[in-house]
Design an enzyme around this catalytic site. Sequence first.
Site, short mmCIF file in Angstrom:
data_model
loop_
_atom_site.label_atom_id
_atom_site.label_comp_id
_atom_site.label_asym_id
_atom_site.label_seq_id
_atom_site.Cartn_x
_atom_site.Cartn_y
_atom_site.Cartn_z
N PHE A 120 -8.42 6.76 2.53
CA PHE A 120 -7.01 6.81 2.32
C PHE A 120 -6.26 7.35 3.80
O PHE A 120 -5.01 7.05 3.60
CB PHE A 120 -6.86 8.15 1.23
CG PHE A 120 -5.55 8.58 1.15
CD1 PHE A 120 -4.62 7.87 0.35
CD2 PHE A 120 -4.99 9.63 1.64
CE1 PHE A 120 -3.27 8.20 0.13
CE2 PHE A 120 -3.67 9.92 1.37
CZ PHE A 120 -2.77 9.29 0.57
N TYR A 121 -7.06 7.52 4.73
CA TYR A 121 -6.32 7.86 6.08
C TYR A 121 -5.72 6.76 6.44
O TYR A 121 -6.53 5.91 7.02
CB TYR A 121 -6.95 8.78 6.72
CG TYR A 121 -7.46 9.97 6.22
CD1 TYR A 121 -7.05 10.91 5.38
CD2 TYR A 121 -8.77 10.79 6.71
CE1 TYR A 121 -7.43 11.91 4.78
CE2 TYR A 121 -9.22 11.69 6.23
CZ TYR A 121 -8.48 12.71 5.02
OH TYR A 121 -8.90 13.82 4.72
N SER A 122 -4.53 6.61 6.60
CA SER A 122 -3.73 5.52 7.37
C SER A 122 -4.31 4.40 6.81
O SER A 122 -4.47 3.16 7.14
CB SER A 122 -4.04 5.38 8.89
OG SER A 122 -3.49 6.47 9.40
N ILE A 123 -4.50 4.34 5.29
CA ILE A 123 -5.03 3.04 4.50
C ILE A 123 -6.16 2.32 5.39
O ILE A 123 -5.92 1.15 5.22
CB ILE A 123 -4.07 2.38 4.11
CG1 ILE A 123 -2.94 3.14 3.57
CG2 ILE A 123 -4.30 1.18 2.80
CD1 ILE A 123 -3.12 4.01 2.42
#
Length: 310
Positions: free
Chosen positions: A45-48
Amino acid sequence: MCLGCMSFGDPSRGNHSWVLNEAEAKPFYRDAFEAGINFYDTADFYSIGTSEEVLGRVVREFSNREETVIATKVGLNMEKGPNSVGVSRKHILEGIDASLKRLGTDYVDLFYIHRLDGVTPMEETLEALDHVVRQGKALYLGCSSTWAWQFVKMREFQKANGLARFSVMQNFYNLLYREEEREMIPYCREEGVALVPWSPMARGFLAGNTPKDGKKTSRGEKDQLSAGFFGTALDYKILARVEKVAAKLGVKPAQVALAWARGKVDCPIIGTTKAHHLPDALESLEIELTPAMVKSLEELYQPRPVMGHV
């Protein structure tokens, strides 16, 4: 000590516009590896996905895979559409493969459920996670921010059915939010589950990113989750206690907050976006709080609504 990687990625992707891009992040990673930190926490999820890509590249540049403990997560929304979120069998199996590709490795040391989705049957999620471990794509399993009864129920199902068990709980825990002391932390201690909490400095509040009278830091201004969690009169009173102890010891408030957390859990996750953050965190390892200091830091706390589960 674990270095959290949410701060590194692509500010144009995802929900965290304050993150550092790869060029800005590399010096922080280099210093962390040189300092001996070998545990790194990221998520799809972090920065996709970009955070995973950056971590994979810096591991190859500054360290080696065998000596690096990599944790990643699955469960939060990656793209639009029903199959890009949650902890269904489909999303877990596709998610681990996508994470491994971005990280440039054939396994992760620790694979977390980022959050439960409230829809997928527990049995489906746990059997899919077991499959990931049996394939050798993850060595250990973790869970982040659930109700204690949910975590117990899942682990008992894993035990009863011979499935790979959750061995780590990444919960929300700091001086301003201690509801986890009621059930989750005692349960984990009793069961030998490692406690690796997120946000030991209360989304930066205990480091002073939201001063009562003054300008907020960039993250303090942009982090909407933090704004929704902290900022009550009592929060500022506890922060004042932290600042008082810090002044007495000749250290920074953030170091006191981290030293307190270190005395309660196994491995707090730290974040860095400024040059002094990592040295400050490392120096906090040398801080020993007296019982009187701990009492002063803790005694004002009052129960508050549950946070961090969504």
